[in-house]
Enzyme design. Structure first.
Site, PDB file in Angstrom:
ATOM      1  N   ARG A 169     -14.152  12.972  -0.499  1.00 43.25           N
ATOM      2  CA  ARG A 169     -12.948  13.754  -0.223  1.00 43.25           C
ATOM      3  C   ARG A 169     -12.431  14.468  -1.461  1.00 43.25           C
ATOM      4  O   ARG A 169     -12.010  15.630  -1.394  1.00 43.25           O
ATOM      5  CB  ARG A 169     -11.860  12.838   0.364  1.00 43.25           C
ATOM      6  CG  ARG A 169     -12.165  12.369   1.787  1.00 43.25           C
ATOM      7  CD  ARG A 169     -11.155  11.361   2.278  1.00 43.25           C
ATOM      8  NE  ARG A 169     -11.294  10.076   1.597  1.00 43.25           N
ATOM      9  CZ  ARG A 169     -10.427   9.088   1.668  1.00 43.25           C
ATOM     10  NH1 ARG A 169      -9.325   9.238   2.394  1.00 43.25           N
ATOM     11  NH2 ARG A 169     -10.622   7.950   1.043  1.00 43.25           N
TER      12      ARG A 169
ATOM     13  N   ASP B 285      -0.017   5.090   1.014  1.00 42.77           N
ATOM     14  CA  ASP B 285      -0.153   6.061   2.091  1.00 42.77           C
ATOM     15  C   ASP B 285       0.012   5.400   3.454  1.00 42.77           C
ATOM     16  O   ASP B 285      -0.614   4.373   3.758  1.00 42.77           O
ATOM     17  CB  ASP B 285      -1.523   6.738   2.027  1.00 42.77           C
ATOM     18  CG  ASP B 285      -1.679   7.606   0.778  1.00 42.77           C
ATOM     19  OD1 ASP B 285      -0.771   7.590  -0.076  1.00 42.77           O
ATOM     20  OD2 ASP B 285      -2.714   8.283   0.661  1.00 42.77           O
TER      21      ASP B 285
ATOM     22  N   SER C 287      -2.383   1.949  -4.672  1.00 37.50           N
ATOM     23  CA  SER C 287      -2.779   3.017  -3.769  1.00 37.50           C
ATOM     24  C   SER C 287      -4.191   3.509  -4.027  1.00 37.50           C
ATOM     25  O   SER C 287      -4.642   3.573  -5.177  1.00 37.50           O
ATOM     26  CB  SER C 287      -1.806   4.203  -3.933  1.00 37.50           C
ATOM     27  OG  SER C 287      -2.222   5.304  -3.157  1.00 37.50           O
ATOM     28  N   GLY C 288      -4.865   3.859  -2.950  1.00 39.35           N
ATOM     29  CA  GLY C 288      -6.131   4.569  -3.050  1.00 39.35           C
ATOM     30  C   GLY C 288      -5.910   6.050  -3.307  1.00 39.35           C
ATOM     31  O   GLY C 288      -6.871   6.813  -3.395  1.00 39.35           O
TER      32      GLY C 288
ATOM     33  N   ASN D 262      -9.058  -0.875   3.975  1.00 45.84           N
ATOM     34  CA  ASN D 262      -9.154  -1.115   2.538  1.00 45.84           C
ATOM     35  C   ASN D 262      -8.031  -2.023   2.019  1.00 45.84           C
ATOM     36  O   ASN D 262      -7.978  -2.333   0.833  1.00 45.84           O
ATOM     37  CB  ASN D 262      -9.176   0.203   1.763  1.00 45.84           C
ATOM     38  CG  ASN D 262      -7.881   0.986   1.884  1.00 45.84           C
ATOM     39  OD1 ASN D 262      -7.250   0.987   2.935  1.00 45.84           O
ATOM     40  ND2 ASN D 262      -7.500   1.663   0.831  1.00 45.84           N
TER      41      ASN D 262
ATOM     42  N   LYS E  71      -7.714  -3.751  -5.027  1.00 51.06           N
ATOM     43  CA  LYS E  71      -6.341  -4.031  -4.600  1.00 51.06           C
ATOM     44  C   LYS E  71      -6.053  -5.529  -4.654  1.00 51.06           C
ATOM     45  O   LYS E  71      -4.989  -5.959  -5.108  1.00 51.06           O
ATOM     46  CB  LYS E  71      -6.107  -3.489  -3.189  1.00 51.06           C
ATOM     47  CG  LYS E  71      -5.952  -1.981  -3.111  1.00 51.06           C
ATOM     48  CD  LYS E  71      -5.539  -1.544  -1.711  1.00 51.06           C
ATOM     49  CE  LYS E  71      -5.227  -0.059  -1.667  1.00 51.06           C
ATOM     50  NZ  LYS E  71      -4.705   0.367  -0.355  1.00 51.06           N
TER      51      LYS E  71
ATOM     52  N   GLU F 210      -0.644  10.876   4.044  1.00 48.61           N
ATOM     53  CA  GLU F 210      -1.816  10.568   3.238  1.00 48.61           C
ATOM     54  C   GLU F 210      -1.909  11.607   2.129  1.00 48.61           C
ATOM     55  O   GLU F 210      -2.096  12.803   2.388  1.00 48.61           O
ATOM     56  CB  GLU F 210      -3.086  10.587   4.093  1.00 48.61           C
ATOM     57  CG  GLU F 210      -3.119   9.552   5.199  1.00 48.61           C
ATOM     58  CD  GLU F 210      -3.414   8.154   4.666  1.00 48.61           C
ATOM     59  OE1 GLU F 210      -4.037   8.048   3.593  1.00 48.61           O
ATOM     60  OE2 GLU F 210      -3.018   7.176   5.333  1.00 48.61           O
TER      61      GLU F 210
ATOM     62  N   ASP G 140       0.871  -1.159   0.000  1.00 49.47           N
ATOM     63  CA  ASP G 140       0.000   0.000   0.000  1.00 49.47           C
ATOM     64  C   ASP G 140       0.918   1.221   0.000  1.00 49.47           C
ATOM     65  O   ASP G 140       2.107   1.120   0.334  1.00 49.47           O
ATOM     66  CB  ASP G 140      -0.884  -0.031   1.254  1.00 49.47           C
ATOM     67  CG  ASP G 140      -1.644   1.261   1.456  1.00 49.47           C
ATOM     68  OD1 ASP G 140      -2.318   1.700   0.498  1.00 49.47           O
ATOM     69  OD2 ASP G 140      -1.568   1.832   2.554  1.00 49.47           O
TER      70      ASP G 140
END
Length: 441
Positions: free
Chosen positions: A255, A212, A298-299, A369, A343, A219, A210
């Site tokens: 967001r 962040d 990554s998100g 997540n 993911k 983040e 991942d």
């Protein structure tokens, strides 16, 4: 946490499941000979010269040197009529080398050393005798025996690798022991990782991170939000999503909407401010030297991460894409969202592209997540993670050093440092500067 029954080493062990299968020559009986003392040139040669003079058959040998102290053990076949003469020969010859020798005949009722079923890695700053005592007692409570211990790291944490045999182990067993050790981590203040020993552990070849708060310290979306004056609002939604309280895709779109109207130049500004997690460069560099494939999923946003991924020479990078129109962020993402399920599917995609099975993969993450990808991986590592992820992970890391991942994989610090010295990349930063400079490692 892929089922590994099809790859269980016990299926290929000989009928002597207690240990090494041996074949003594006619007329010989088995014995164990041990030698200890200060290490010096010629000791091993003298030891085997005496054995040779008495026509000893070698069945197994183990030698180690610990801070100048030598330990040598041999499992042998010998003519019982020669036992006393061999003993005298060893004692007389090796006394001059400052060594102590013992010889013990090995009865038929005894068994050779068992093959370790599991390996535990203990990491902390510090690791104390009390920690090892507590871990050893827990292992004993579950019928597990410690076979060997070796130091695996002295920086940035102390690391010990403990080879373990779980009595009457069957594939899929050991869960209660794993849970008991996991519960000890916070009590003792050390990280404890346990997994199957043998070829399965060495077969890992793809490590996916991942981004962040795992590969990097911050983040990304919060860094972007700071430019829009929405940092506190976005941070609150991020925290709820990481705890698994709200759907990730819903939280992402909520967001990103706060970024509407920002100039696209903020992407470069945020990319320049990214800080790698301490040990990230060392970890990626070492994995690549060893032939591992590496990935980041990554998100966050591909526009921010692309240059970092290229700098680290990662094999795969996937993230969300921010929509930009006329040089401005629209407050939307385009394309398929990299969420919890995505993911895991990307991990499978990368494994297939690399010609690997899923049991050969490792996933490292910190939030809810990441649950699916850690569950899908052969080894799932929760890195300074939220409780929801720690509950499903194979093991957890609670110190801020990403190179603990290397030690969990069985890669000693000594070998990492030797390689870095050879390639001119060796650097040890004083740990009080971790927040500033160690991330460059």
């Amino acid at each position: 946490m892929i089922p590994v029954a099809d790859f269980d080493a016990s299926s290929v062990v000989s009928d002597n499941s207690q240990g090494l299968q041996v074949s003594l020559q006619p007329g010989l009986e088995s014995a164990v000979i041990t030698l200890t003392g200060h290490d010096r040139p010629g000791v091993t040669a003298a030891f085997f010269r005496v054995l040779s003079a008495h026509n000893v058959q070698l069945l197994d040998v183990e030698q180690s040197q610990f801070r100048g102290h030598l330990s040598l053990a041999a499992f042998v076949g010998l003519d019982p009529a020669r036992e006393e003469r061999l003993r005298e020969g060893l004692v007389d010859t090796l006394r001059g080398h400052g060594q102590r020798v013992s010889l013990e005949m090995y009865s038929q009722e005894q068994h050779s050393s068992p093959r370790s079923t599991h390996v535990a890695v203990v990491m902390g700053d510090p690791v104390t005798a009390a920690d090892v005592s507590a871990i050893g007692q827990t292992l004993a409570n579950y019928g597990a025996n410690i076979d060997r211990i070796r130091g695996i790291a002295d920086y940035p944490v102390t690391g010990l690798e403990i080879m373990i045999t779980i009595a009457n182990y069957e594939p899929g067993g050991g869960h209660s022991l794993r849970k008991a050790l996991a519960e000890m981590t916070h009590e003792l203040g050390v990280d404890i990782a346990i997994e199957r020993a043998g070829l399965l552990r060495r077969s890992k070849r793809l490590v996916m991170f991942d981004c962040d708060s795992t590969l990097i310290t911050g983040e990304v979306i919060e860094m972007l939000a700071a430019h829009a004056g929405k940092e506190a609002e976005v941070a609150e939604v991020t925290e709820r999503a990481m705890r698994g309280e709200i759907d990730f895709e819903e939280s992402l779109r909520e967001r990103v909407a706060t970024l509407k109207g920002l100039d696209a130049s903020v992407i470069d500004a945020v990319a320049d401010d990214l800080e790698l997690t301490p040990g990230a460069r060392t970890t990626i560099r070492t994995l690549k030297k060893m032939g591992y494939r590496t990935a980041v999923v990554s998100g966050g946003f591909i526009q921010v991460l692309q240059d970092l991924a290229e700098d680290l020479e990662l094999d795969y990078v996937r993230a969300n894409t921010l929509e930009i129109v006329d040089g401005k962020l629209t407050g939307r993402v385009i394309g398929e969202v990299v969420d919890r399920a995505r993911k895991a599917s990307l991990l499978r995609e990368f494994a297939e592209d690399s010609g690997l099975q899923m049991y050969q993969t490792v996933a490292v993450g910190d939030g809810a997540n990441d649950i699916d990808m850690l569950s899908a991986a052969g080894l799932g590592i929760a890195f300074n993670a939220k409780p929801a992820l720690r509950e499903v992970a194979d093991t957890s890391v609670n110190y801020p050093f990403l190179d603990e991942v290397l030690h969990i994989l069985g890669i000693p610090r000594e070998e990492i440092d030797e390689s870095d010295l050879e390639h001119g990349t060796f650097r040890r930063v004083p740990l009080e500067f971790v927040g500033a400079d160690y991330s460059a490692e």
